[in-house]
Design a protein around this motif. Structure first.
Motif, PDB file in Angstrom:
ATOM      1  N   TYR A 197       6.466  -7.549  73.514  1.00  0.00           N
ATOM      2  CA  TYR A 197       5.952  -8.728  74.212  1.00  0.00           C
ATOM      3  C   TYR A 197       6.950  -9.257  75.241  1.00  0.00           C
ATOM      4  O   TYR A 197       6.580  -9.751  76.292  1.00  0.00           O
ATOM      5  CB  TYR A 197       5.633  -9.816  73.170  1.00  0.00           C
ATOM      6  CG  TYR A 197       5.128 -11.094  73.767  1.00  0.00           C
ATOM      7  CD1 TYR A 197       3.803 -11.210  74.181  1.00  0.00           C
ATOM      8  CD2 TYR A 197       5.981 -12.184  73.941  1.00  0.00           C
ATOM      9  CE1 TYR A 197       3.333 -12.388  74.743  1.00  0.00           C
ATOM     10  CE2 TYR A 197       5.525 -13.364  74.508  1.00  0.00           C
ATOM     11  CZ  TYR A 197       4.204 -13.458  74.907  1.00  0.00           C
ATOM     12  OH  TYR A 197       3.750 -14.622  75.465  1.00  0.00           O
ATOM     13  N   GLU A 225       3.999 -17.768  70.451  1.00  0.00           N
ATOM     14  CA  GLU A 225       4.662 -16.480  70.235  1.00  0.00           C
ATOM     15  C   GLU A 225       6.143 -16.764  70.019  1.00  0.00           C
ATOM     16  O   GLU A 225       6.700 -17.668  70.639  1.00  0.00           O
ATOM     17  CB  GLU A 225       4.535 -15.550  71.445  1.00  0.00           C
ATOM     18  CG  GLU A 225       3.115 -15.202  71.841  1.00  0.00           C
ATOM     19  CD  GLU A 225       2.550 -16.169  72.861  1.00  0.00           C
ATOM     20  OE1 GLU A 225       3.307 -17.049  73.327  1.00  0.00           O
ATOM     21  OE2 GLU A 225       1.357 -16.059  73.185  1.00  0.00           O
ATOM     22  N   HIS A 271      -1.386 -24.248  72.779  1.00  0.00           N
ATOM     23  CA  HIS A 271      -0.442 -23.125  72.868  1.00  0.00           C
ATOM     24  C   HIS A 271       0.945 -23.712  73.139  1.00  0.00           C
ATOM     25  O   HIS A 271       1.141 -24.382  74.157  1.00  0.00           O
ATOM     26  CB  HIS A 271      -0.928 -22.240  74.020  1.00  0.00           C
ATOM     27  CG  HIS A 271      -0.071 -21.059  74.322  1.00  0.00           C
ATOM     28  ND1 HIS A 271      -0.454 -20.099  75.232  1.00  0.00           N
ATOM     29  CD2 HIS A 271       1.128 -20.666  73.879  1.00  0.00           C
ATOM     30  CE1 HIS A 271       0.483 -19.176  75.312  1.00  0.00           C
ATOM     31  NE2 HIS A 271       1.464 -19.507  74.509  1.00  0.00           N
ATOM     32  N   VAL A 272       1.880 -23.499  72.226  1.00  0.00           N
ATOM     33  CA  VAL A 272       3.251 -23.949  72.481  1.00  0.00           C
ATOM     34  C   VAL A 272       3.862 -22.960  73.474  1.00  0.00           C
ATOM     35  O   VAL A 272       4.065 -21.792  73.142  1.00  0.00           O
ATOM     36  CB  VAL A 272       4.127 -23.970  71.212  1.00  0.00           C
ATOM     37  CG1 VAL A 272       5.528 -24.469  71.543  1.00  0.00           C
ATOM     38  CG2 VAL A 272       3.508 -24.821  70.118  1.00  0.00           C
TER      39      VAL A 272
HETATM   40 ZN    ZN Z   1       2.994 -18.193  74.713  1.00  0.00          ZN
END
Ligand code: ZN
Ligand code: ACO
Length: 164
Positions: free
Chosen positions: A150, A124, A86-87
């Motif tokens: 988000y 994201e 996950h970046v």
């Molecule tokens: Zn994230």
């Protein structure tokens, strides 16, 4: 010992060390609205040093990428449970953008999460951040979902992912 992963002209990409974290936090403060505690940076560095990278020109830090690993539902396979990289955050200081540094940071972090046997890599990104979305698309990430409101300011995110 510092191991240089990649050289782009006068810019070196290498794994971060604890002494780099203050500079990484400074770049984050200057470039992104999402900030984190000191402890969070330290824990990402100790948990996944293979994909916590800095870009340096001489002694000046000009960019970073930091990531974590997670187990969870696949972004590609229905009902699949996978290990995912996950970046968490990536940034390059404004003066040194469009030189390929962002691209190199993403590519080298892909190598880093592959060392940890991740099946997928995801992130994201703000839907309005066309620069970043394009960079990720060029690296093979695809938009898999739009995450409603988000961000704190209400903006949607794209969830972008790649199978490794
Ligand atoms: Zn994230
Ligand atoms: N000469 C001219 N243009 C070049 C060169 C070069 N030598 N090398 C690369 N480029 C172009 C690329 O082709 C690309 O352009 P394109 O998208 O029109 O094709 C563009 O420069 C950007 O590629 P890079 O140079 O590799 O990326 P950069 O170092 O500019 O970093 C980043 C991109 C990280 C998104 C940067 O814009 C940034 O820090 N933005 C602010 C922070 C941010 O938004 N981070 C992402 C948030 S999402 C998250 O963190 C998960």
């Amino acid at each position: 010992m510092q191991v240089i992963l990649r050289q782009l002209g006068d810019c070196n990409i290498r794994r971060a060390e604890p002494s780099d974290l203050i500079s990484v936090m400074e770049i984050n403060l200057k470039t992104l609205p999402e900030h984190y505690s000191d402890y969070f940076y330290e824990s990402l560095l100790s948990e996944l040093p293979e994909a916590f990278l800095v870009a340096e020109i001489g002694r000046k830090h000009v960019g970073y990428i930091m990531c974590k690993t997670e187990f969870g539902f696949s972004n590609f396979k229905k009902l699949g449970f996978v290990k995912k990289g996950h970046v968490v955050s990536i940034a390059v200081v404004e003066e040194h953008r469009k030189k390929g540094i962002g691209n190199a940071l993403v590519e080298e972090s892909v190598n880093g999460v592959k060392l940890r046997k991740c099946d997928e890599f995801y992130l994201e990104v703000r839907c309005s951040n066309t620069e970043a979305v394009r960079l990720y698309e060029k690296q093979g990430f695809v938009i898999r979902q739009q995450l409603n409101a988000y961000y704190r300011d209400g903006e949607d995110a794209y969830l972008m992912a790649i199978e490794l």
